[in-house]
Design a protein around this motif. Sequence first.
Motif, PDB file in Angstrom:
ATOM      1  N   LYS A 200       5.231 -16.732   3.376  1.00 53.47           N
ATOM      2  CA  LYS A 200       3.879 -17.199   3.045  1.00 53.47           C
ATOM      3  C   LYS A 200       3.117 -17.597   4.310  1.00 53.47           C
ATOM      4  O   LYS A 200       1.943 -17.280   4.479  1.00 53.47           O
ATOM      5  CB  LYS A 200       3.972 -18.424   2.111  1.00 53.47           C
ATOM      6  CG  LYS A 200       3.953 -18.022   0.638  1.00 53.47           C
ATOM      7  CD  LYS A 200       4.251 -19.177  -0.269  1.00 53.47           C
ATOM      8  CE  LYS A 200       3.126 -20.161  -0.390  1.00 53.47           C
ATOM      9  NZ  LYS A 200       3.417 -21.208  -1.395  1.00 53.47           N
ATOM     10  N   ARG A 205      -4.114 -13.136   5.484  1.00 54.69           N
ATOM     11  CA  ARG A 205      -5.299 -12.840   4.660  1.00 54.69           C
ATOM     12  C   ARG A 205      -5.113 -13.317   3.228  1.00 54.69           C
ATOM     13  O   ARG A 205      -3.997 -13.280   2.696  1.00 54.69           O
ATOM     14  CB  ARG A 205      -5.528 -11.331   4.609  1.00 54.69           C
ATOM     15  CG  ARG A 205      -5.924 -10.727   5.927  1.00 54.69           C
ATOM     16  CD  ARG A 205      -6.385  -9.318   5.643  1.00 54.69           C
ATOM     17  NE  ARG A 205      -6.370  -8.499   6.826  1.00 54.69           N
ATOM     18  CZ  ARG A 205      -6.446  -7.179   6.788  1.00 54.69           C
ATOM     19  NH1 ARG A 205      -6.501  -6.541   5.629  1.00 54.69           N
ATOM     20  NH2 ARG A 205      -6.456  -6.474   7.895  1.00 54.69           N
ATOM     21  N   ALA A 206      -6.223 -13.696   2.608  1.00 60.00           N
ATOM     22  CA  ALA A 206      -6.163 -14.187   1.218  1.00 60.00           C
ATOM     23  C   ALA A 206      -5.652 -13.100   0.272  1.00 60.00           C
ATOM     24  O   ALA A 206      -5.046 -13.402  -0.761  1.00 60.00           O
ATOM     25  CB  ALA A 206      -7.543 -14.653   0.779  1.00 60.00           C
ATOM     26  N   THR A 207      -5.878 -11.829   0.617  1.00 58.89           N
ATOM     27  CA  THR A 207      -5.467 -10.743  -0.287  1.00 58.89           C
ATOM     28  C   THR A 207      -4.009 -10.312  -0.064  1.00 58.89           C
ATOM     29  O   THR A 207      -3.482  -9.518  -0.845  1.00 58.89           O
ATOM     30  CB  THR A 207      -6.387  -9.517  -0.110  1.00 58.89           C
ATOM     31  OG1 THR A 207      -6.498  -9.247   1.283  1.00 58.89           O
ATOM     32  CG2 THR A 207      -7.754  -9.763  -0.720  1.00 58.89           C
TER      33      THR A 207
END
Length: 302
Positions: A200, A205-207
């Motif tokens: 994690k 990136r958020a995606t």
Amino acid sequence: MCREEILIIDDDPVQIRILCNILGDDFAIRFATSGKEGKELASTFPRPDLILLDINMPDMNGFQLCRELKTIEATKNIPILFVSGRIDDADQLLAFNIGAADFIPKPISPSVLKARVKTQLELVSKNKALEELAFTDGLTHIANRRGFDKRLADEIRRMMRDGKALSLMIIDVDNFKSFNDHYGHTVGDDCLKSIAQVMKKTLSRATDFVARIGGEEFAIILPDSDVEQSCLVAQNLLSNLADKNIPHCQSAQSDRVTLSIGITNQVPAKDLNYEQFFKQADQALYQVKRSSKNGYAVFSES
Ligand SMILES: Nc1nc2c(ncn2[C@@H]2O[C@H](COP(=O)(O)OP(=O)(O)OP(=O)(O)O)[C@@H](O)[C@H]2O)c(=O)[nH]1
């Protein structure tokens, strides 16, 4: 905490004002005065948490709009409560048959309206929590296989539509059987939790998406990423895990826990299916496992 949002769809401004007065202190309110406008607002992000819908509107009957909203992926789970003076059994039955959550008769009792809206919103929030649980791995708290399957299928479709490259990594912990045998299953579980955290932390990136897809097998999805970017993520992951320094005195590769990573990358073609894409990453992983482990390989057709 942001307030839950209610969309009122009614062609009568007086009726809208009455509903706003009753609910405005507790909820964020948006409204539409036609079925067409209501349909647009219901599909616009952020989507409403609940819809109050009139039946008689000049451009579109409320039943027709309800039917349409229930067929659209983005709006099908939003509870719809009809508000109407038409209270015969046939209308109420029709409303429930086409997916309405409730039916509020006029004249409106403010306390009953509030209570029914609250009940529906609680139901939505419980359903969301359950769904999240069904897609989460109990040990590591990252996504599970079911969450991964859904996300990969979605991203293949999205990248195909946008003509962008998609990367998939399948990641396997090296020599994990001997780790468990030596340190015990509980330490093995802790090790898997640490690895999930490192993964994690490595993704920026958020995606980007990480999941535990099997016992000691993980997967990472990197949308809109080329081979070079994906290799960099793999290198960062290996080095971040090395920094974590989890001892593995039984490993033939290192005195620390290591990973093997198989990568596939492509702009999904029309005929690419989920299984093929997954198999490519798995083949690349097999190549790493057969050679030195503790590294990564990229799938190629040749
Ligand atoms: N502690 C723990 N161990 C697990 C879990 N799921 C799978 N395992 C263990 O992971 C080990 C996987 O072993 P193998 O498939 O032989 O692979 P390996 O020893 O890592 O060997 P290579 O993949 O070739 O490096 C087995 O001993 C499983 O029992 C889990 O949730 N917790």
